[in-house]
Write a protein that holds these residues in place. Sequence first.
Motif, PDB file in Angstrom:
ATOM      1  N   UNK C 269       0.839  -1.192   0.000  1.00 22.12           N
ATOM      2  CA  UNK C 269       0.000   0.000   0.000  1.00 22.12           C
ATOM      3  C   UNK C 269       0.881   1.252   0.000  1.00 22.12           C
ATOM      4  N   UNK C 270       0.611   2.130  -0.958  1.00 24.14           N
ATOM      5  CA  UNK C 270       1.399   3.346  -1.136  1.00 24.14           C
ATOM      6  C   UNK C 270       0.536   4.579  -0.880  1.00 24.14           C
ATOM      7  N   UNK C 271       1.181   5.653  -0.500  1.00 23.65           N
ATOM      8  CA  UNK C 271       0.520   6.959  -0.361  1.00 23.65           C
ATOM      9  C   UNK C 271       1.638   7.995  -0.382  1.00 23.65           C
ATOM     10  N   UNK C 272       1.379   9.140  -0.988  1.00 22.50           N
ATOM     11  CA  UNK C 272       2.440  10.157  -1.101  1.00 22.50           C
ATOM     12  C   UNK C 272       2.713  10.851   0.225  1.00 22.50           C
ATOM     13  N   UNK C 273       1.753  10.798   1.136  1.00 22.62           N
ATOM     14  CA  UNK C 273       1.820  11.523   2.415  1.00 22.62           C
ATOM     15  C   UNK C 273       1.861  13.035   2.173  1.00 22.62           C
ATOM     16  N   UNK C 274       1.345  13.872   3.084  1.00 20.42           N
ATOM     17  CA  UNK C 274       0.734  13.476   4.347  1.00 20.42           C
ATOM     18  C   UNK C 274      -0.603  12.767   4.152  1.00 20.42           C
ATOM     19  N   UNK C 275      -0.945  11.910   5.093  1.00 25.86           N
ATOM     20  CA  UNK C 275      -2.200  11.169   5.021  1.00 25.86           C
ATOM     21  C   UNK C 275      -2.983  11.391   6.317  1.00 25.86           C
ATOM     22  N   UNK C 276      -4.278  11.590   6.176  1.00 22.64           N
ATOM     23  CA  UNK C 276      -5.137  11.716   7.355  1.00 22.64           C
ATOM     24  C   UNK C 276      -5.584  10.334   7.789  1.00 22.64           C
ATOM     25  N   UNK C 277      -5.117   9.917   8.949  1.00 20.34           N
ATOM     26  CA  UNK C 277      -5.421   8.581   9.473  1.00 20.34           C
ATOM     27  C   UNK C 277      -6.911   8.420   9.742  1.00 20.34           C
ATOM     28  N   UNK C 278      -7.410   7.266   9.351  1.00 27.44           N
ATOM     29  CA  UNK C 278      -8.802   6.869   9.588  1.00 27.44           C
ATOM     30  C   UNK C 278      -9.802   7.728   8.831  1.00 27.44           C
ATOM     31  N   UNK C 279      -9.297   8.572   7.955  1.00 26.67           N
ATOM     32  CA  UNK C 279     -10.185   9.335   7.077  1.00 26.67           C
ATOM     33  C   UNK C 279      -9.874   8.920   5.628  1.00 26.67           C
TER      34      UNK C 279
END
Lengths: 315, 315, 315
Positions: C269-279
Motif C-alpha cells: 500500500x502506497x501513499x504520497x503523504x501526508x495522510x489523514x489517518x482513519x479518514x
Amino acid sequence: MKLFTSVNDVTDIKALAAEALQLKKDPYAHQHLGKNKTLGLVFLNPSLRTRMSTQKAALNLGMNVMVLNVDKEGWALELRDNVVMNGTTVEHIREAAAVMGQYVDIIGVRSFPGLKDREEDYTEVVFNKFVEFCGVPLVSLESATRHPLQSLADLVSIEELKTRERPKVVLTWAPHIKPLPQAVPNSFAEWMCKADVDFTITHPAGYELSTDFTQGATITHNQDEALADADFIYVKNWSAYEPYGKVLPGNEEWMLTNDRLKITNNAKVMHCLPVRRNLELSAEVLDGPNSIVVHEAGNRVWAAQAVLKQMLEAL
Amino acid sequence: MKLFTSVNDVTDIKALAAEALQLKKDPYAHQHLGKNKTLGLVFLNPSLRTRMSTQKAALNLGMNVMVLNVDKEGWALELRDNVVMNGTTVEHIREAAAVMGQYVDIIGVRSFPGLKDREEDYTEVVFNKFVEFCGVPLVSLESATRHPLQSLADLVSIEELKTRERPKVVLTWAPHIKPLPQAVPNSFAEWMCKADVDFTITHPAGYELSTDFTQGATITHNQDEALADADFIYVKNWSAYEPYGKVLPGNEEWMLTNDRLKITNNAKVMHCLPVRRNLELSAEVLDGPNSIVVHEAGNRVWAAQAVLKQMLEAL
Amino acid sequence: MKLFTSVNDVTDIKALAAEALQLKKDPYAHQHLGKNKTLGLVFLNPSLRTRMSTQKAALNLGMNVMVLNVDKEGWALELRDNVVMNGTTVEHIREAAAVMGQYVDIIGVRSFPGLKDREEDYTEVVFNKFVEFCGVPLVSLESATRHPLQSLADLVSIEELKTRERPKVVLTWAPHIKPLPQAVPNSFAEWMCKADVDFTITHPAGYELSTDFTQGATITHNQDEALADADFIYVKNWSAYEPYGKVLPGNEEWMLTNDRLKITNNAKVMHCLPVRRNLELSAEVLDGPNSIVVHEAGNRVWAAQAVLKQMLEAL
C-alpha cells in the motif's frame, strides 16, 4: 550514544563535560566523523540558542544540517492516537517522525509542553512518539519536562569557571507574568544532583518541582539562606507543578538584584535565556560583572558538539 | 573591515567595486578564507535578494551560513532600554545580539525603520544595539536609514555598464501607495556623492531627503530636466522625511515610462527591487531593453562577496 | 535535462528509475558534479518530504542548497500580468523568478493550484512564469497539476519491490473532507501509463481525472474489481475535476481497510503523504505489514538525486 533526552542517557556526565571543554579548544578536529552525515533539526516551537548552537556544533563536526519548522513549513501535526483526522491536523506524528528519519542520520527535536495536562506532559507523550518512530539517534532540543543540552552546557560552564573544587550552586525561582515550563529547572536539578556540587533549590511556597528531579538537593523557601555563600546562582522562572501550569500571585520580590548578590561568594549568575529584563532578572545584574549568561549560551555549542560527536561515533 | 553599515566604513569605494567585479570573474578563488567560518544572517524583516545573494557570496567564499528569522523562529525582541519586560516581548536585543555573536564569525542584520519616530530611526537605535552587543564584525543587510550592500551593488553595476568615463546618474522618486523607508535613496545618494559620476536627484516638492546624505548632488523638482541626457536612472519610491514617514497626495505622473526615456542618453534603468509594476515603474520599461534591474540584482552577490572577503581577511 | 516538470521531460523513465536505485546504493559517488553549484528551493506552499529529500539529494551530490519560503521570508508575490500593483502584493513573479535565477544553478519550485479556476490551474499559469523567467534549469517540487518527483519515487518503489515482471498497480480514490489538488493522481497516472505495469484507476462516479493523464489506464467505479489481485495500491484523495475542485457528498466507504486487502495479491500500500489517518486510510493498514509509505517517502531522495544529477551533467 543513541539517545540524549535526559541525564539518564549519559554514563559519565563529568567526562562528557570534559569532552565539551576539549572540543572548545579544538573545534574542528573531528570533521571526518560528520562527512556525508546529516543532522535534522525539527522545531515545533521557537528557538534561538538551541537552533544556532546545535547547527554550529554539527558544522564543526563536518555534518550537513537541515532545519525544519515543522508546523510552519511542513504540515500541522496530529499528536493523538486513535483519532479520525477530520479536523485541522494534516499529518500524524507517526508518519512525520518516521519520514524525517529517512532523510537524516541524527535528529534533534524541540517540543514544549501544553501545560494543561500534567500526565500527558510528564509522560512525554509527544516526544516519545518521535523517539519511537523516527528510527535514528535522537537528541532532545527541549521536551515537555527536560532540556538536557542546556543542562550539559550549564555543567560545562560551572566546571569551566568554578573557583573551588565543590562549588555551591543555587537554583532560584524568579518572577514572571506567564506560565513557563518546568523543563529547564527539572533538567538542571537532575544534572546538578549528579554533579560534584553542593546544590540548593529555593523558591516560594507552591513552586515545588516534581521530586523525581530533585533527589539529593537541599530545598528551601528562604532565598537569602540559599544564596548565602553561593558560587553560582541559576535564575529561572517556572510555573507551579501543583496546580499544574499556574502562576501564583505575588513573589515579585524574588527578582535577583545586586544588593542580594552581596551575601553570595561573589556568585556568577546564570540563566538559560531568553530572560525578561527587570521582571525575571534585574538589568543591573544582567549588565554587571557577575553575569555569565552570554558565556553560558556560548557553551551551548560545545555541549551539543560533545553529544553529536558521541552519536556519530556510535553510528 | 570590521563593520559595513555605510559608505563611511569604506576607505576606497572604487577599489571595492573593482574587487567585486574581479570576484565576478573568479568566484571560487578564495575558499580558504571561509573555511570553518560561519556567517549568521539575522532578519527582523522580509528579504529575498539580500538573503539569497549574501548566502551565495558566503558559500562562494567557503563559509557556512546560518539564517535566522529572529521574530518568527526565535523570540519577539525587546528593543527599548530601561523597561520592565512584562508585555509581549520575550528577549532583549542586548542578550539576543550578544548570544548570536557567540555562534558566528560575522553577522549580518536586517532591521527596517518604524517610520513613526524619526529621531529613533535616524539615530539607528535598534541597529546600533546589534553593533554594540554582538561582538563580531557586522554587515548591514539594510538598516533604518541605509542599505549599503545594495548601494555597492549599484555602484558595481554602473562601473560595469557605463559607456562614458563620468556618466550622468539620476535618482528619481517614484509613486507608491504605502510609506516606504528612505534607506535605499539615502544610501544610494551618499555612495553616488563619493563616486565618479555626475549625480542628480529629482523628486516632487515635499520629498526632500535628509541633507546628511545628499551633499554634492544636484537636486531638482523638475524630472524632465533631471532625466535629460541621463546614462543611468535609479527609480525608487520613498516616504517624506518631513512630515516623517508620510505619503503626500498626488504625483502619480512621476512614474517612468518609455516615452520619458526618450529624453535620456538611452539610459539604463535601475531599481533595487521589489518593485510594484505599473505603480512605481511601468511594465513597459521593466520589460524593455533599458531595464537592468535583474542584472543589478545579480550583482548583489559580488558586492556582498567583496565585503565578506575583506571582513574574513581582517578576522 | 534542463526541465523536470512532467513525465514528458524524461526520455526513458525506466532508465531514470534504475539510476535512482543505483544512487541509493552509492549516494556519494558524484560529489564532483555539485561542487560550487547551488540549488535554490522555492516554496509557495508547505512541504516536508519534498523539502527534506531534495535538500538531501543535493547534499549527496555535493551541492549547496538555499531554501526560500518566498511569501513568508520574501515578499507577497503578484502572479497576474497587466495589473497595477496597488494592492497587497509587493513583487511580481516575473522579477522574483528572474532574480532567484541569478543566485542559483538549478531552481526547484512548489506552487499549488488555487482550485477555483480550472483553466488557470491546468495551463499552469503560475508555474510557467517561473519556467519562463528564471533562466536556469527548473525542477518541479509540485505544480498545480503534477508532482513528478513524487511519481518518479513511486516508480522507483514499484521497480524495487515488485515480485512479478509486470505488476498490477491500482490507483484508488480515498475520502477526505477538504478539496485536494489532482496533481498527485494526475502525475502518478501519466507515469504509470508509460511504465511496465498493468495500471487501473478506481474512483467513485464524479471523480474522473482529466483524460490527458489517463490514456491507457483501465478505469472503473468498482473498487473491489480494481483491487482484485493487485500488487500495489496507491491510495490518494483528489477533488473533482468537474465541478472543479469540489468534494462530492458520500463515498466514505472508499477508505481502504485490512479486510479489503484480502482480495489483493498481498498488495503493498502506497501513499504520497501526508495522510489523514482513519479518514483517507485506516490506521490498521498504515501500521500493518502491507504499508510501504515510509519506504516510499525514503525513495524521494533517490528520485530527486537522479534528476539533479542529470541536470548537473547538462549544465
